[in-house]
Design a protein around this motif. Structure first.
Motif, PDB file in Angstrom:
ATOM      1  N   ALA A  52       2.628 -14.828  10.954  1.00 31.62           N
ATOM      2  CA  ALA A  52       3.532 -13.697  11.208  1.00 31.62           C
ATOM      3  C   ALA A  52       3.560 -12.756  10.003  1.00 31.62           C
ATOM      4  CB  ALA A  52       4.931 -14.209  11.526  1.00 31.62           C
ATOM      5  N   ILE A  53       3.580 -13.311   8.801  1.00 30.17           N
ATOM      6  CA  ILE A  53       3.570 -12.499   7.578  1.00 30.17           C
ATOM      7  C   ILE A  53       2.273 -11.696   7.497  1.00 30.17           C
ATOM      8  CG2 ILE A  53       3.467 -12.596   5.051  1.00 30.17           C
ATOM      9  CD1 ILE A  53       5.352 -15.094   5.286  1.00 30.17           C
ATOM     10  N   TYR A  54       1.151 -12.356   7.750  1.00 36.19           N
ATOM     11  CA  TYR A  54      -0.151 -11.674   7.681  1.00 36.19           C
ATOM     12  C   TYR A  54      -0.286 -10.590   8.750  1.00 36.19           C
ATOM     13  CZ  TYR A  54      -2.245 -14.778   4.158  1.00 36.19           C
ATOM     14  OH  TYR A  54      -2.570 -15.439   3.000  1.00 36.19           O
ATOM     15  N   LYS A  55       0.268 -10.834   9.954  1.00 31.46           N
ATOM     16  CA  LYS A  55       0.192  -9.819  11.000  1.00 31.46           C
ATOM     17  C   LYS A  55       1.010  -8.585  10.620  1.00 31.46           C
ATOM     18  CE  LYS A  55      -0.955 -12.524  15.087  1.00 31.46           C
ATOM     19  NZ  LYS A  55      -0.539 -12.920  16.427  1.00 31.46           N
ATOM     20  N   THR A  56       2.193  -8.809  10.071  1.00 34.47           N
ATOM     21  CA  THR A  56       3.021  -7.690   9.623  1.00 34.47           C
ATOM     22  C   THR A  56       2.320  -6.929   8.510  1.00 34.47           C
ATOM     23  OG1 THR A  56       5.034  -8.913  10.197  1.00 34.47           O
ATOM     24  CG2 THR A  56       5.272  -7.081   8.660  1.00 34.47           C
ATOM     25  N   GLN A  57       1.724  -7.662   7.577  1.00 36.78           N
ATOM     26  CA  GLN A  57       1.010  -7.042   6.465  1.00 36.78           C
ATOM     27  C   GLN A  57      -0.168  -6.214   6.981  1.00 36.78           C
ATOM     28  OE1 GLN A  57      -1.520  -9.549   4.030  1.00 36.78           O
ATOM     29  NE2 GLN A  57      -0.871  -8.493   2.166  1.00 36.78           N
ATOM     30  N   ALA A  58      -0.890  -6.733   7.955  1.00 35.74           N
ATOM     31  CA  ALA A  58      -2.056  -6.021   8.489  1.00 35.74           C
ATOM     32  C   ALA A  58      -1.634  -4.714   9.147  1.00 35.74           C
ATOM     33  CB  ALA A  58      -2.804  -6.905   9.492  1.00 35.74           C
ATOM     34  N   THR A  59      -0.543  -4.738   9.882  1.00 33.87           N
ATOM     35  CA  THR A  59      -0.037  -3.525  10.536  1.00 33.87           C
ATOM     36  C   THR A  59       0.343  -2.477   9.501  1.00 33.87           C
ATOM     37  OG1 THR A  59       0.786  -4.838  12.382  1.00 33.87           O
ATOM     38  CG2 THR A  59       1.690  -2.629  12.127  1.00 33.87           C
ATOM     39  N   LYS A  60       1.073  -2.916   8.480  1.00 36.84           N
ATOM     40  CA  LYS A  60       1.490  -1.983   7.424  1.00 36.84           C
ATOM     41  C   LYS A  60       0.284  -1.475   6.638  1.00 36.84           C
ATOM     42  CE  LYS A  60       6.126  -3.871   6.840  1.00 36.84           C
ATOM     43  NZ  LYS A  60       7.048  -4.589   5.942  1.00 36.84           N
ATOM     44  N   ARG A  61      -0.684  -2.354   6.393  1.00 41.19           N
ATOM     45  CA  ARG A  61      -1.881  -1.968   5.652  1.00 41.19           C
ATOM     46  C   ARG A  61      -2.672  -0.903   6.409  1.00 41.19           C
ATOM     47  NH1 ARG A  61      -4.298  -7.014   4.544  1.00 41.19           N
ATOM     48  NH2 ARG A  61      -5.279  -6.839   6.566  1.00 41.19           N
ATOM     49  N   ASP A  62      -2.766  -1.074   7.728  1.00 37.15           N
ATOM     50  CA  ASP A  62      -3.474  -0.085   8.544  1.00 37.15           C
ATOM     51  C   ASP A  62      -2.780   1.274   8.493  1.00 37.15           C
ATOM     52  OD1 ASP A  62      -5.396  -1.941   9.210  1.00 37.15           O
ATOM     53  OD2 ASP A  62      -4.524  -2.410  11.175  1.00 37.15           O
ATOM     54  N   SER A  63      -1.459   1.270   8.529  1.00 32.11           N
ATOM     55  CA  SER A  63      -0.744   2.550   8.476  1.00 32.11           C
ATOM     56  C   SER A  63      -0.876   3.182   7.095  1.00 32.11           C
ATOM     57  CB  SER A  63       0.726   2.385   8.866  1.00 32.11           C
ATOM     58  OG  SER A  63       1.409   1.567   7.957  1.00 32.11           O
ATOM     59  N   PRO A  81       2.537  -3.195  -3.783  1.00 38.01           N
ATOM     60  CA  PRO A  81       3.847  -3.779  -3.466  1.00 38.01           C
ATOM     61  C   PRO A  81       3.841  -4.564  -2.151  1.00 38.01           C
ATOM     62  CG  PRO A  81       4.070  -1.449  -4.033  1.00 38.01           C
ATOM     63  CD  PRO A  81       2.616  -1.746  -3.947  1.00 38.01           C
ATOM     64  N   LEU A  82       3.074  -4.106  -1.180  1.00 42.69           N
ATOM     65  CA  LEU A  82       2.966  -4.805   0.099  1.00 42.69           C
ATOM     66  C   LEU A  82       2.362  -6.191  -0.102  1.00 42.69           C
ATOM     67  CD1 LEU A  82       3.066  -4.897   3.214  1.00 42.69           C
ATOM     68  CD2 LEU A  82       0.828  -3.781   3.203  1.00 42.69           C
ATOM     69  N   MET A  83       1.293  -6.261  -0.870  1.00 41.42           N
ATOM     70  CA  MET A  83       0.646  -7.550  -1.133  1.00 41.42           C
ATOM     71  C   MET A  83       1.566  -8.480  -1.920  1.00 41.42           C
ATOM     72  SD  MET A  83      -3.266  -6.252  -1.837  1.00 41.42           S
ATOM     73  CE  MET A  83      -3.520  -7.506  -3.062  1.00 41.42           C
ATOM     74  N   GLN A  84       2.258  -7.925  -2.907  1.00 45.18           N
ATOM     75  CA  GLN A  84       3.167  -8.745  -3.709  1.00 45.18           C
ATOM     76  C   GLN A  84       4.304  -9.299  -2.861  1.00 45.18           C
ATOM     77  OE1 GLN A  84       4.089  -5.952  -6.824  1.00 45.18           O
ATOM     78  NE2 GLN A  84       2.328  -6.551  -8.063  1.00 45.18           N
ATOM     79  N   ALA A  85       4.851  -8.471  -1.969  1.00 48.77           N
ATOM     80  CA  ALA A  85       5.929  -8.928  -1.091  1.00 48.77           C
ATOM     81  C   ALA A  85       5.430 -10.017  -0.142  1.00 48.77           C
ATOM     82  CB  ALA A  85       6.492  -7.750  -0.308  1.00 48.77           C
TER      83      ALA A  85
END
Length: 123
Positions: A52-63, A81-85
């Motif tokens: 779930a964390i990785y999916k959220t990160q991937a969505t934010k990374r794409d945007s 900051p996204l990666m650190q969080a």
């Protein structure tokens, strides 16, 4: 037979060069979670939460990639900051031993990136 072997060697050489130049595909969130499950011996519950964390990160990374419009510096500044969080969220799910192994994996990936070897889609 010689022609066949020559063609195989050429094909392997082209494949190796393209992978070395970043032609490899990024790991999906599912692949990344499965990789952590294997390396850190995560429970199914931990794996589901990491996914779930990785999916959220991937969505934010794409945007972030879309918003950066090719500006690598802006993209890097927004992604750190996204990666650190994400890493902090994952560490919070882990046992002490798993967290230590995860930290070691991150340090090895960071060292590999600094040496120009690429991370293979790491964290």
């Amino acid at each position: 037979m010689r022609k066949f072997l020559l063609m195989c060697c050429i094909l392997l050489g082209i494949t190796a060069v393209s992978r070395a130049q970043g032609g490899g595909q990024r790991m999906t969130p599912e692949d990344r979670a499965k990789n952590l499950q294997t390396q850190l011996k995560l429970t199914d519950d931990q794996t589901a939460k990491v996914l779930a964390i990785y999916k959220t990160q991937a969505t934010k990374r794409d945007s972030i990639r879309t918003a950066a419009n090719g500006d690598r510096d802006a993209m890097r500044a927004a992604m750190m900051p996204l990666m650190q969080a994400s890493n902090a969220q994952i560490k919070a799910l882990l046992t002490t031993e798993q967290a230590a192994a995860y930290q070691k994996m991150q340090e090895e990936n960071r060292a590999r990136m600094q040496q120009g070897g690429g991370g293979g889609g790491g964290n």
